[in-house]
Scaffold this motif. Sequence first.
Motif, PDB file in Angstrom:
ATOM      1  N   SER A  16       0.843  -1.202   0.000  1.00  0.00           N
ATOM      2  CA  SER A  16       0.000   0.000   0.000  1.00  0.00           C
ATOM      3  C   SER A  16       0.876   1.250   0.000  1.00  0.00           C
ATOM      4  N   VAL A  19       1.995   1.789  -3.604  1.00  0.00           N
ATOM      5  CA  VAL A  19       0.914   2.340  -4.434  1.00  0.00           C
ATOM      6  C   VAL A  19       0.679   3.812  -4.108  1.00  0.00           C
ATOM      7  N   GLU A  23       1.040   7.197  -6.473  1.00  0.00           N
ATOM      8  CA  GLU A  23      -0.086   8.113  -6.687  1.00  0.00           C
ATOM      9  C   GLU A  23       0.234   9.531  -6.256  1.00  0.00           C
ATOM     10  N   VAL A  82     -14.978  -3.108  -7.564  1.00  0.00           N
ATOM     11  CA  VAL A  82     -13.786  -3.933  -7.303  1.00  0.00           C
ATOM     12  C   VAL A  82     -13.792  -4.580  -5.925  1.00  0.00           C
ATOM     13  N   ALA A  86     -10.807  -6.922  -4.466  1.00  0.00           N
ATOM     14  CA  ALA A  86      -9.928  -6.374  -3.433  1.00  0.00           C
ATOM     15  C   ALA A  86     -10.135  -7.061  -2.090  1.00  0.00           C
ATOM     16  N   TYR A 143      -6.449  -8.886  -1.211  1.00  0.00           N
ATOM     17  CA  TYR A 143      -6.067  -7.480  -1.293  1.00  0.00           C
ATOM     18  C   TYR A 143      -4.653  -7.297  -1.800  1.00  0.00           C
ATOM     19  N   TRP A 146      -4.355  -7.727  -5.471  1.00  0.00           N
ATOM     20  CA  TRP A 146      -5.048  -6.604  -6.106  1.00  0.00           C
ATOM     21  C   TRP A 146      -4.154  -5.362  -6.093  1.00  0.00           C
ATOM     22  N   LEU A 147      -3.499  -5.114  -4.948  1.00  0.00           N
ATOM     23  CA  LEU A 147      -2.575  -3.978  -4.840  1.00  0.00           C
ATOM     24  C   LEU A 147      -1.405  -4.156  -5.795  1.00  0.00           C
ATOM     25  N   THR A 149      -1.272  -5.785  -8.608  1.00  0.00           N
ATOM     26  CA  THR A 149      -1.698  -5.523  -9.994  1.00  0.00           C
ATOM     27  C   THR A 149      -1.723  -4.020 -10.253  1.00  0.00           C
ATOM     28  N   LYS A 150      -2.290  -3.290  -9.300  1.00  0.00           N
ATOM     29  CA  LYS A 150      -2.374  -1.835  -9.405  1.00  0.00           C
ATOM     30  C   LYS A 150      -0.971  -1.236  -9.510  1.00  0.00           C
ATOM     31  N   LYS A 153       0.699  -2.051 -12.867  1.00  0.00           N
ATOM     32  CA  LYS A 153       0.034  -1.313 -13.958  1.00  0.00           C
ATOM     33  C   LYS A 153       0.519   0.119 -14.019  1.00  0.00           C
ATOM     34  N   ALA A 154       0.884   0.664 -12.844  1.00  0.00           N
ATOM     35  CA  ALA A 154       1.363   2.050 -12.794  1.00  0.00           C
ATOM     36  C   ALA A 154       2.863   2.111 -13.007  1.00  0.00           C
TER      37      ALA A 154
END
Lengths: 337, 346
Positions: A16, A19, A23, A82, A86, A143, A146-147, A149-150, A153-154
């Motif tokens: 987290s 991520v 962001e 989601v 998640a 979770y 899912w994190l 993947t996020k 992707k970024a």
Amino acid sequence: MVRRVCVVGAGVVGLSSAVCIQEKVPGVQVTVLSEKFSPHTTSDGAAGFWEPHILNDTPQELIRRWGDETWDHLKTLYLSPVACDAGVILLSGYHLHKQPQQDPDWASTVFGFRHLTKQDLQQFPGFSSGWFSTHLLCEGRKYLPWLMTKFKKAGGKVQQGKVTSLTELADHYDVVVNCCGIGAGELVGDNTVQPVRGQVYRVHAPWIKCFFDAEYDGHDFYIFPCSNNVVLGGTAQKGNWNLSPHPADSKAIWEGCCQLVPSLRKCKVDHEWVGLRPSRPKVRLERESVGKGSSSLEVVHNYGHGGAGITLHWGCAQQAARLVREALSLQQLKPKL
Amino acid sequence: MKVAVIGAGIVGMTSALRIMEEAAHARRQIDLTVISEKFCPDNTSYGAGGIWKPPSQEHMTAAELRWLKWSFDYLTSMLKTDYAHELGIFLQPGYYVFMEHVPDPAWKDIVVGFRHLTAWELNNLFPGYKHGWFYTAFICQPRDFLPWAHTKLAENGVGFVRRRVGSLEELTPHYDVIVNCTGLEARSLVQDKAVLPARGQVMRVKAPWIRYFVGTSGPHPTIKGDPYIYANLHDVVIGGIKQEGDYRVTNDPRDTKTIWEGVLALHPQLKGAEVVEEWTGLRPMRKGGIRLERETLVDSKSGRDFEVIHNYGHGANGVTWSHGCAREVAEIVKVIMTEKVTKSRL
């Protein structure tokens, strides 16, 4: 110029943080470097129930702030398409006590907190008071992927490996974020980090639609239905590093939970699991400059969340991202020689 | 005394169970037979999710409240066993939301922990709805309960006959008491024009993380109709179709679409959930409410009296009413038995 950030640790706190940094901090390349990844982290075995727990002397205002920010984040996920991916679930249930307890600080955060009535307590012989509330639960098992993947992707990078000292990363990174949880003690020589050993069963009992948490005589027996099984626990043994299920603990947990909800005797056990909650007198979330000269490094520490990793993760990750931003600005003022 | 229960849905089978239990308890001789055209899984009860939820009205008769309390008490007593879940009986908390501030339901003290939703919950969980209830109630899944009931009855010597009963008089030569639990078929069996269907279509989806019910009462600005969601043991039931006077028993793709639109607007997280079953059933509605009463009729051929206990018209709430109404039926059977004994002593 792209600044390089390394997040060490891939549990809920590490991912987290990674991520949030992507962001909130412009112009960075983030790498997650970890010895273990999902499904082998502490976060994967935890039920993921939102409730501040085993946080020792961490200041109440910080628990409140980080906890509420995490609650809002989980709520947003819950209300979105989601939620299932998640691993965010809405769950109501009972806290049970043998003596009246003061209302917890989180009473006004969760949904519909109320005291148990005489009618409620009829279901639970031996308990004279308690609470009914509706919480969010965020399952690490779902979770974390899912994190991840996020994160990827970024443009995030992932590396597997064990770090033995932070300064070995000085050549490759501008800022390191230390999210090593139970490993942080060894990594940075912090002997205030202690395991609080938790053992659980994961069982199949689809008729259980509520959570139950009974605290008495130093025990804490709990039943948390998750995505597709039910967690029965638990233990909280300070200083115990043993990662294998212990038969005496298994027996105590089984008896404690079945006494609470007798129909559990008919459930099917899937497996047992042990996790070491990364406990510390206070959560450590702060900046530090380590090393000297060419091996100097800006570090943001984000570890020691005890039994509240999932409960506080997002609030802490936001703060960690702010600290990374600060660290990078500082570095710009004093470039590496 | 020979008793026939017509109908093997949740109403018929609970009636039979209660009659059998009361007779055994009183050590009385009763010859009990269940006669039905359809049995599980071909009946209306099979597809029902089994949620305990009476109509939302503020006022109910004393009898209705009595049946509801008895029903809830029965399910509560079943929880004390360690096999309740094998019968599909378990507790579930959940939400009921409205577009206006409705009065509390007559049964609010029967369910567990009834309270209003806080503004916080409404705004955050059910934006757009103006008022709501939260409480814990039962699920009693007919598809698990009915097979268990069938076995229990058979083990205790209750007979089962699969056949369609065209008129009560077909049975009067053979039975002293007939319990009419024919649901929608009561319209033709006893010419009750107040009985009509309310067609319902539901889907069962895989979403094991949902452990609560959500019922809605529109019209909501963006959520069409009155979608609902609730958890069963192995899947989640989603629906929102109630078509009065509609006798179609096949699934309609237009209704599938309506259900998904409503449910996804209410609960976006269900997007992409795997559908494991789609099913249509006809709720046995009755204008004027449940008919639960004794009627003494005269057989036109023999001139003999025969007793009928009507127990039909439970609408959308068969599971909710069944156990309580069954108890009332059993009480009436006891009275009839006592009368017969008294008569025979004269």
